[in-house]
Structure formats: structure tokens, C-alpha cells
Design an enzyme around this catalytic site. Structure first.
Site, mmCIF file in Angstrom:
data_model
loop_
_atom_site.group_PDB
_atom_site.id
_atom_site.type_symbol
_atom_site.label_atom_id
_atom_site.label_comp_id
_atom_site.label_asym_id
_atom_site.label_seq_id
_atom_site.Cartn_x
_atom_site.Cartn_y
_atom_site.Cartn_z
ATOM 1 N N GLU A 156 -0.613 -3.794 -10.030
ATOM 2 C CA GLU A 156 0.311 -3.257 -11.039
ATOM 3 C C GLU A 156 -0.452 -2.830 -12.294
ATOM 4 O O GLU A 156 -0.184 -1.782 -12.880
ATOM 5 C CB GLU A 156 1.319 -4.351 -11.390
ATOM 6 C CG GLU A 156 2.316 -3.988 -12.461
ATOM 7 C CD GLU A 156 3.401 -5.069 -12.590
ATOM 8 O OE1 GLU A 156 3.201 -6.197 -12.107
ATOM 9 O OE2 GLU A 156 4.451 -4.770 -13.168
ATOM 10 N N LYS A 190 -0.416 10.051 0.980
ATOM 11 C CA LYS A 190 -0.431 11.318 1.725
ATOM 12 C C LYS A 190 0.731 11.360 2.720
ATOM 13 O O LYS A 190 0.994 10.362 3.409
ATOM 14 C CB LYS A 190 -1.741 11.458 2.504
ATOM 15 C CG LYS A 190 -2.925 11.707 1.597
ATOM 16 C CD LYS A 190 -4.182 11.896 2.395
ATOM 17 C CE LYS A 190 -5.366 11.932 1.450
ATOM 18 N NZ LYS A 190 -6.556 11.323 1.995
ATOM 19 N N ASP A 199 0.851 -1.203 0.000
ATOM 20 C CA ASP A 199 0.000 0.000 0.000
ATOM 21 C C ASP A 199 0.881 1.245 0.000
ATOM 22 O O ASP A 199 1.729 1.413 0.880
ATOM 23 C CB ASP A 199 -0.912 -0.004 1.234
ATOM 24 C CG ASP A 199 -1.896 -1.174 1.185
ATOM 25 O OD1 ASP A 199 -2.578 -1.324 0.159
ATOM 26 O OD2 ASP A 199 -1.956 -1.938 2.161
HETATM 27 C C1 LIG Z 1 -1.836 -2.521 -2.748
HETATM 28 S S1 LIG Z 1 -2.207 -4.145 -2.343
HETATM 29 C C2 LIG Z 1 -1.222 -5.081 -3.492
HETATM 30 C C3 LIG Z 1 -1.667 -6.505 -3.611
HETATM 31 C C4 LIG Z 1 -0.835 -7.391 -4.578
HETATM 32 N N1 LIG Z 1 0.519 -7.588 -4.095
HETATM 33 C C5 LIG Z 1 -0.830 -6.806 -5.972
HETATM 34 O O1 LIG Z 1 0.224 -6.315 -6.381
HETATM 35 O O2 LIG Z 1 -1.877 -6.849 -6.627
HETATM 36 C C6 LIG Z 1 -1.365 -4.401 -0.806
HETATM 37 C C7 LIG Z 1 -1.881 -5.611 -0.046
HETATM 38 O O3 LIG Z 1 -1.106 -5.781 1.141
HETATM 39 C C8 LIG Z 1 -1.967 -6.247 2.180
HETATM 40 N N2 LIG Z 1 -1.312 -5.910 3.458
HETATM 41 C C9 LIG Z 1 -1.002 -4.676 3.897
HETATM 42 N N3 LIG Z 1 -0.397 -4.730 5.101
HETATM 43 C C10 LIG Z 1 -0.310 -6.047 5.418
HETATM 44 C C11 LIG Z 1 0.214 -6.745 6.547
HETATM 45 N N4 LIG Z 1 0.775 -6.093 7.566
HETATM 46 N N5 LIG Z 1 0.137 -8.092 6.566
HETATM 47 C C12 LIG Z 1 -0.434 -8.747 5.529
HETATM 48 N N6 LIG Z 1 -0.965 -8.136 4.435
HETATM 49 C C13 LIG Z 1 -0.896 -6.810 4.379
HETATM 50 C C14 LIG Z 1 -3.267 -5.497 1.914
HETATM 51 O O4 LIG Z 1 -4.375 -6.129 2.499
HETATM 52 C C15 LIG Z 1 -3.328 -5.480 0.397
HETATM 53 O O5 LIG Z 1 -4.053 -6.578 -0.124
#
Ligand SMILES: C[S@@+](CC[C@H](N)C(=O)[O-])C[C@H]1O[C@@H](n2cnc3c(N)ncnc32)[C@H](O)[C@@H]1O
Length: 258
Positions: free
Chosen positions: A240, A170, A166
């Protein structure tokens, strides 16, 4: 976790979904707050989207084949989880798991542990892994930071994949970004000598942050001295694709434990 995933859905859980939480009560917990011990998160808060029938069916039929449950008092024994001594790569935040599935399928001699808090994505990858009958993939539905801190031995992991974490664009949210020095040090301590950390993002200033943070951890080396060339074996991820539609540049960072 993104705000989107944490946003409460307004509808109630369906009867089928309630059945899943009755069957696997641990699915209602996705993170632990150290201050107060367990922090129970209501199941409907972190479901994200309503689960489809195939996801519910996969959870009913294959949860025990693929899910590893968080337990702060246990250390993960990869040889017994996977039934072999093959190298282990951990992916953090696999989202819908499209690229995770392809990578695991293409590399049967590497074991993959995918960690994701988003139940919709977790159950989708679970369904696909079962459909492909993959034996080198396991999934955890929990906060990856807690899993690493509490359950993973030092010097036991061959690689980490962090694809499009993520971006928290901001400025006031930058502190929520995953790739920060303490987390990078945690990953490094879990890596075996020669193991790698592979991060990819389409958010430019986060890419620079990754480069700086991973470049500042003692014991890590960057063989490229800057951003890494694209890995041809990494399939495009769902997140992506959205960035590419907006013409965002993809930056890759690859570092290794000396
Ligand atoms: C922006 S998405 C990208 C998902 C995937 N890697 C992609 O490229 O399509 C980031 C993912 O990380 C997961 N995530 C964020 N922090 C996490 C954590 N501490 N432990 C496990 N998952 C996490 C979120 O739920 C989200 O699905």
C-alpha cells in the site's frame, strides 16, 4: 503469485538456506497442479530474495510453533491448531506480514491464519510472531487456493483478508487475478453465516472487478452498496505504501455472508 516472486534468483542457495530445505522439505512445494499430481518447484525459484540470518534462525527455532503444513488429506482443525474456539480469520497473500502482525497483536481473541507463497515474507512474519510470542497467529507457505479447496471446512471461517492482491495490470494477465467468480464462491462457501470478505486494492479497474465479482456471488451482501469506508483498524501494508507514494487511490470492498 507475482512475476517478481516467481523470477528465479541467479545465485545458488547458501549452505544455511540448504539446511532449512533439508530440515523442512515441504518448503520446496508451494503449489499443486491437479493435472500431474505434485508439482515440485525448485526451492531457489520461490525464495525471492536471499534469506537473512534472522529469518533462517526463526525457521530453525520456531517453524513448528507457527507453521501449518499443507496436506491434501487433512482438514484443518482450528480448535486444536489454536487451542481455543475463538473466531478464525484467514489472510491471503500477507507479503511481508507487517499489517498481519499488528492486527493479530491488537486482537488476541481472534485467531489468524496467514497464507503466503513468498518464503522471504513467510519467514519474516514467522520471526516477528515469535519475537512477540503471539499465540493467535499461524502461517502456511502454500497456494491459498489449494489450501482452501483441500483443507478448510465449509462454514468454518469468520473472515477473509485479501490486502493488495497482485494487480496483474496487463489485460492479457487479468485471468491471473485472484478475485474472480470461482474463487469468490470458494471463499463464500468457507465463510460462516455473518462472516466477511475484506479486499483492498490500489488498482482502480481491479477494485471495480472486486466490487462486481463479490456483488455477483449468491449469498453475499454488500452493506455499503459500493466501496466500503476505510476500516480504521487496518494498518497500512508494505505494498500500500508504494501505491500511496504514486498517489494511487485505495479502494476497499467489504461483503458479508447473509
Ligand atoms: C502485491 S503482494 C501484497 C502483499 C501484502 N498483502 C501487502 O499489502 O503488502 C501480493 C502477495 O500475494 C501473494 N500471493 C499471490 N497469490 C497467492 C496465492 N495463491 N496463495 C498465497 N499467496 C499468494 C504473493 O506472493 C504476494 O506476496
Amino acid at each position: 503469485m507475482s512475476e517478481e516472486n516467481l523470477a528465479p534468483v541467479t545465485e545458488e542457495l547458501t549452505e544455511e538456506e540448504k539446511g532449512i530445505f533439508d530440515l523442512y522439505p515441504e518448503l520446496a512445494r508451494v503449489e499443486r497442479r491437479q493435472e500431474n499430481g505434485w508439482r515440485e518447484i525448485k526451492s531457489f525459484v520461490l525464495r525471492g530474495q536471499k534469506l537473512k540470518d534472522f529469518q533462517i534462525q526463526a525457521l530453525r527455532d520456531h517453524y513448528h510453533d507457527y507453521a501449518v503444513v499443507y496436506d491434501e488429506n487433512k482438514t484443518l482443525d482450528f480448535a486444536s491448531i489454536f487451542g481455543n474456539q475463538n473466531p478464525v480469520v484467514i489472510e491471503i497473500g500477507f507479503g511481508m506480514g507487517e499489517s498481519t502482525l499488528k492486527i493479530a497483536k491488537a486482537n488476541p481473541n481472534i485467531n489468524y491464519l496467514g497464507i503466503e507463497v513468498f518464503l522471504y515474507g513467510f519467514s519474516k512474519l514467522l520471526a516477528n510472531a515469535a519475537k512477540e510470542n503471539l499465540s493467535n497467529l499461524r502461517l502456511m507457505r502454500f497456494d491459498a487456493v489449494q489450501v482452501l479447496q483441500d483443507m478448510v471446512s465449509d462454514n468454518s471461517v469468520d473472515g477473509f483478508h485479501v490486502f493488495f492482491p497482485d494487480p496483474w495490470p496487463k489485460k492479457r494477465h487479468h485471468k491471473k487475478r485472484l478475485i474472480q467468480k470461482p474463487f469468490a464462491e470458494l471463499l463464500t462457501s468457507k465463510l460462516r453465516k455473518g462472516g466477511y470478505i475484506y479486499c483492498v486494492t490500489d488498482w482502480e479497474d481491479y477494485a471495480n472487478q472486486m466490487l462486481a465479482v463479490l456483488g455477483s456471488v449468491e449469498g453475499l451482501v454488500n452493506p455499503y452498496g459500493g466501496f466500503a469506508p476505510e476500516r480504521p483498524w487496518r494498518p497500512e501494508t508494505g505494498f500500500e505504501r508504494k501505491g500511496l507514494e504514486k498517489d494511487y487511490k485505495i479502494n476497499e470492498v467489504w461483503v458479508e455472508k447473509a
